[in-house]
Design a protein around this motif. Structure first.
Motif, short mmCIF file in Angstrom:
data_model
loop_
_atom_site.label_atom_id
_atom_site.label_comp_id
_atom_site.label_asym_id
_atom_site.label_seq_id
_atom_site.Cartn_x
_atom_site.Cartn_y
_atom_site.Cartn_z
N MET A 162 7.63 -23.79 2.80
CA MET A 162 6.88 -23.29 1.52
C MET A 162 5.50 -23.84 1.32
N ASN A 182 5.54 -22.34 -14.32
CA ASN A 182 4.25 -23.19 -14.57
C ASN A 182 3.39 -22.40 -15.56
N ILE B 171 -7.13 -32.66 -12.79
CA ILE B 171 -5.87 -32.36 -13.50
C ILE B 171 -6.17 -31.80 -14.87
N ARG B 246 2.45 -37.97 -16.41
CA ARG B 246 1.98 -36.31 -16.73
C ARG B 246 0.96 -36.39 -15.47
N LEU B 250 1.40 -33.97 -12.46
CA LEU B 250 0.36 -32.77 -12.16
C LEU B 250 -0.16 -32.82 -10.56
N ASP B 254 0.96 -30.14 -7.34
CA ASP B 254 -0.46 -29.45 -6.65
C ASP B 254 0.17 -29.74 -4.95
N MET B 255 0.34 -31.07 -4.73
CA MET B 255 0.44 -31.60 -3.27
C MET B 255 1.55 -30.87 -2.46
N ASN B 257 3.32 -28.02 -3.83
CA ASN B 257 2.87 -26.64 -3.54
C ASN B 257 1.95 -26.15 -2.40
N THR B 258 1.22 -27.33 -2.00
CA THR B 258 0.24 -27.03 -1.04
C THR B 258 0.87 -27.28 0.38
N ASN B 260 4.04 -29.18 0.97
CA ASN B 260 5.54 -28.98 1.14
C ASN B 260 6.04 -30.09 2.30
N LYS B 287 8.45 -28.90 -14.20
CA LYS B 287 7.64 -27.72 -14.94
C LYS B 287 6.79 -27.23 -14.12
N ARG B 288 6.02 -27.78 -13.15
CA ARG B 288 4.88 -27.58 -12.59
C ARG B 288 4.91 -26.96 -11.31
N TYR B 290 7.38 -24.80 -8.69
CA TYR B 290 8.84 -24.20 -8.32
C TYR B 290 9.17 -24.83 -6.89
N VAL B 291 8.34 -25.02 -5.98
CA VAL B 291 8.48 -25.56 -4.54
C VAL B 291 9.39 -27.01 -4.90
N ALA B 294 12.72 -26.00 -5.99
CA ALA B 294 13.93 -25.45 -5.05
C ALA B 294 14.23 -26.35 -3.94
N THR B 295 13.45 -27.59 -3.99
CA THR B 295 13.83 -28.59 -3.11
C THR B 295 14.28 -30.17 -3.54
#
Lengths: 329, 329
Positions: A162, A182, B171, B246, B250, B254-255, B257-258, B260, B287-288, B290-291, B294-295
């Motif tokens: 992912m 998000n 952020i 928070r 955030l 980002d990290m 999602n980038t 994984n 919240k931010r 989904y990766v 999912a894990t």
């Protein structure tokens, strides 16, 4: 192609069309088959169509070179280990479908699956903008925003395949809700879908009369139309592309600060709007990333230490070429 | 340590103190020298002090094992190729100083320089929280926010050694100005400096009477004091640590999602405030990203596919151990 030469077949599987090509070791596209993706008829029909096209290309080129295998770029999340599509918004009945095994069984030859944003990045790395970069990141601006990260020549998959979900990096914490759960993802500001949404929002305020007329006159009103208006100097359209540029500048700044790669490539349909979004993108980037400022091409550094932000070169072929590359690596 | 065993010397060079240790191949700290960094007396004095300590440790351990070299963690930007410190806010006269060559010349043995956030990450990867992770990212929350990214066991340096500047990920795009030239960097919300600033801001509004009293009574008012008040239930102090959480949520989103990665480690002095910031951090993260969702460890995935967010284990020794590791790899 000589008999000793190798060739592979690349498949770019989209939700509307699929493109299947034989590609030789030098990256040359030998022959291309384009056909519609019959999503509504179910995955078995789609897989049968893919296999027919692969067989037909093999039949033609097998005598002229050694077949190396097939790479398939799929729009969705893939479990690399099992060759299963875990999730695909555009191919809903492919969820949890072990497509690699299914196609391998039918064709009796090697198949490699890969996420579509990753194959596009690999294609641009191999034959396009990233030819001279060992590492690069490509953003594909289409219906959504995808990204593929290539580190030292190889796609970085991360733990569960992912990695590269950079379209869902938060740029405005209180921004527009995203399908991923998000708010304020870059995808909500720098995709073709986002441009159309922002145009409709501008029209609704009553302050974008030109765009309003364009929408009422053109049933196919899209980001391309908005881009045309921006080029012609329409203030509302220009402002929308400034938002696109700002969003890209923010996410590129994050990526440059994180990975310090030599090259970031912008591709996908919306990349054709480069002239309209690039000035705001670079302006934002210079404000946001001191790593970029220290390595920008106009600084007094040797060229090998420049951070390049550039347009993709292969257009819609990037995925196809990258998919074939999977089997030729 | 047997005669066949190898040992290295790790140097953690801070703007106030330096710590120099002999470390064996198993990661065991054999002996530690702590001394003040005489920044005001100039870099030659500091380098002489480092060399004296290294000589003294070598003299003691050379007979007991084979010396593998010295690794030095430096707070600043380093040109890896030339072994030069390009920029160091805490060691101003070290800018453009070819410190590696200077120390190698004096000691006649191999020296490896590395950024301090990177050696901390390497230390935690080798002997701390990341022992079982091939890849990980460590955030060090101190005066600023540093980060080190370890991919497949190796520090990811990027093109010019500036990778891992994740403390400057934006952020809040319209947020607090940062020394790097940007606004709203995570460093402005999740460093010890930021906690103190937010406390002073809260006191200035007149709505944080407990913190105001603490500041007037305590000349050493710091993020630690704010943390103590948060633990005791003071609303203003709790709210400050919610901002920290928070901000971390955030940037972690980002990290994740980038890249994984399987593990993200939070270290540095402010990490001791974990109890006060972690709930908001995990809430924001869910919240931010989904990766992450999912894990996350409570999902029905095999443990090898979990994304772990965890505290560092080595405390202030991470940099020292990681620096020694540089010479033992």
């Amino acid at each position: 192609m000589t008999e000793q030469a190798r060739f592979a077949i690349g498949v770019d599987l989209g939700g509307t069309n699929m493109r299947i090509a034989a590609v030789d070791e030098s990256g040359k596209q030998l022959e291309l088959i384009t056909t519609s993706t019959e999503v509504k008829r179910g995955r078995d029909v789609v897989v049968a169509d893919i296999c027919d096209a692969i067989r037909s290309l093999r039949k033609k080129f097998d005598g002229r070179g050694q077949f190396a295998g097939t790479g398939i770029g799929v729009p969705g999340i893939i479990d690399m280990a099992s060759g299963t599509v875990l999730q695909s918004p555009n191919l809903p009945d492919w969820a949890n479908y072990p497509v690699r095994g299914e196609i391998q069984r039918r064709l009796d030859s090697q198949v490699i699956l890969e996420n579509d944003a990753n194959v596009a990045a690999l294609g641009e790395k191999w034959m396009g903008a990233g030819r001279d970069a060992e590492s690069m990141c490509m953003f594909t601006l289409g219906t959504g925003v995808g990204a593929g990260i290539v580190l030292d020549g190889k796609i970085w998959h991360g733990m569960t395949g992912m990695a590269g979900e950079c379209g869902h990096i938060t740029i405005f914490p209180d921004g527009v809700p995203c399908g991923c759960g998000n708010r304020g993802c870059v995808e909500q500001y720098a995709s073709a879908t986002a441009v159309k949404r922002m145009a409709i929002e501008a029209i609704a305020t009553g302050k974008a009369p030109e765009l309003a007329r364009a929408m009422s006159e053109n049933p196919e009103f899209s980001s391309k139309v908005v881009f045309q208006y921006a080029l012609q100097g329409d203030a509302s359209a220009k402002q929308i592309f400034q938002v696109v540029g700002r969003a890209l500048g923010l996410v590129l700044a994050d990526m440059i600060n994180t990975l310090n790669l030599p090259m970031y490539v912008i591709g996908g349909g919306l990349a054709s709007g480069w002239e309209a979004f690039a000035p705001a993108m670079f302006e934002e980037l210079r404000k946001r990333s001191y790593v970029y400022v220290a390595t920008a091409p106009d600084e007094t550094l040797p060229a090998r230490k420049h951070t390049l932000i550039t347009r993709a070169l292969l257009g819609s072929d990037a995925g196809l070429i990258g998919a074939a590359r999977l089997a030729l690596m």
